[in-house]
Design a protein around this motif. Structure first.
Motif, PDB file in Angstrom:
ATOM      1  N   THR A  92      44.272  39.675  36.869  1.00 39.67           N
ATOM      2  CA  THR A  92      44.164  40.227  38.226  1.00 39.67           C
ATOM      3  C   THR A  92      42.812  40.895  38.467  1.00 39.67           C
ATOM      4  O   THR A  92      42.605  41.539  39.494  1.00 39.67           O
ATOM      5  N   ASN A  93      41.878  40.742  37.517  1.00 45.46           N
ATOM      6  CA  ASN A  93      40.585  41.414  37.606  1.00 45.46           C
ATOM      7  C   ASN A  93      39.486  40.434  37.201  1.00 45.46           C
ATOM      8  O   ASN A  93      39.217  40.253  36.011  1.00 45.46           O
ATOM      9  N   GLU A  94      38.860  39.810  38.190  1.00 46.05           N
ATOM     10  CA  GLU A  94      37.848  38.788  37.911  1.00 46.05           C
ATOM     11  C   GLU A  94      36.678  39.339  37.098  1.00 46.05           C
ATOM     12  O   GLU A  94      36.132  38.656  36.236  1.00 46.05           O
ATOM     13  N   ARG A 130      48.849  39.041  42.390  1.00 46.27           N
ATOM     14  CA  ARG A 130      47.526  39.673  42.425  1.00 46.27           C
ATOM     15  C   ARG A 130      46.482  38.903  41.616  1.00 46.27           C
ATOM     16  O   ARG A 130      45.373  39.377  41.436  1.00 46.27           O
ATOM     17  N   ARG A 131      46.845  37.721  41.142  1.00 51.68           N
ATOM     18  CA  ARG A 131      45.964  36.932  40.273  1.00 51.68           C
ATOM     19  C   ARG A 131      44.629  36.643  40.967  1.00 51.68           C
ATOM     20  O   ARG A 131      44.591  36.223  42.110  1.00 51.68           O
ATOM     21  N   GLU A 132      43.543  36.872  40.230  1.00 52.85           N
ATOM     22  CA  GLU A 132      42.193  36.559  40.707  1.00 52.85           C
ATOM     23  C   GLU A 132      41.525  35.469  39.877  1.00 52.85           C
ATOM     24  O   GLU A 132      40.569  34.857  40.317  1.00 52.85           O
ATOM     25  N   VAL A 133      42.012  35.247  38.648  1.00 53.49           N
ATOM     26  CA  VAL A 133      41.409  34.266  37.747  1.00 53.49           C
ATOM     27  C   VAL A 133      42.433  33.179  37.460  1.00 53.49           C
ATOM     28  O   VAL A 133      43.497  33.451  36.903  1.00 53.49           O
ATOM     29  N   GLU A 134      42.107  31.962  37.855  1.00 52.17           N
ATOM     30  CA  GLU A 134      43.017  30.844  37.633  1.00 52.17           C
ATOM     31  C   GLU A 134      42.960  30.404  36.168  1.00 52.17           C
ATOM     32  O   GLU A 134      41.900  30.426  35.543  1.00 52.17           O
ATOM     33  N   ALA A 135      44.094  29.985  35.650  1.00 51.44           N
ATOM     34  CA  ALA A 135      44.196  29.572  34.253  1.00 51.44           C
ATOM     35  C   ALA A 135      43.227  28.435  33.934  1.00 51.44           C
ATOM     36  O   ALA A 135      42.596  28.438  32.873  1.00 51.44           O
TER      37      ALA A 135
END
Length: 165
Positions: A92-94, A130-135
């Motif tokens: 959740t934190n790029e 709240r995801r900011e970074v995709e897998a």
């Protein structure tokens, strides 16, 4: 029966969940502490891990290090000669993901000329909204760096390590 020892550096920005991951790992998922204090130096977690399909084991020394730059500068001596690296970021934190390059460079500098195996772990997958970074982005970066990639949540670690989707 052979018992080996290995030094694992647990690295990443503050509040990404490094200490929680170390504690969950040590307790085999049985203990989740809800409140943590900021690690200001290094905590060492020791766990004996059996090697599958053998009678051998590895005594794993996990160096859970401070994520704050102020404290991490004092860790160079403690980081000497690692056997494996576990980089952790918060999905959740790029910025915590972007800073993994810095942490990887710092760890590899402690083992010059040696291929340092490791993993990149995206933590806090329970906060999906709240995801900011995709897998896929994180996996591609990890593979490009010669790292394995996993995602998990210490809040609901069942199973404790889930390969990135």
């Amino acid at each position: 029966m052979v018992k080996l020892a290995a030094k694992c550096i647990l690295a990443g920005d503050p509040t990404v969940g490094k200490t929680a991951l170390a504690q969950i790992f040590r307790s085999d998922g049985a203990h989740f502490q809800k409140n943590y204090t900021l690690t200001t130096g290094v905590d060492v977690v020791v766990k004996t891990v059996p090697v599958p399909d053998t009678s051998d084991s590895v005594e794993l020394f996990i160096f859970d290090s401070a994520g704050k730059e102020l404290f991490s500068e004092m860790l160079d001596k403690l980081w000497e000669s690692p056997n494996v690296l576990c980089l952790v970021y918060d999905v959740t934190n790029e910025q915590s993901f972007n800073n993994c390059s810095k942490w990887l460079e710092k760890a590899r500098a402690q083992a010059p000329g040696i291929l340092l195996p490791g993993v990149l772990v995206g933590n806090k997958t329970d906060l999906a909204s709240r995801r900011e970074v995709e897998a896929a982005q994180a996996r591609a970066w990890a593979l490009g760096q010669g790292l394995e990639y996993f995602e998990t949540s210490v809040v609901s670690p069942s199973p404790p390590w889930v390969p990135g989707a």
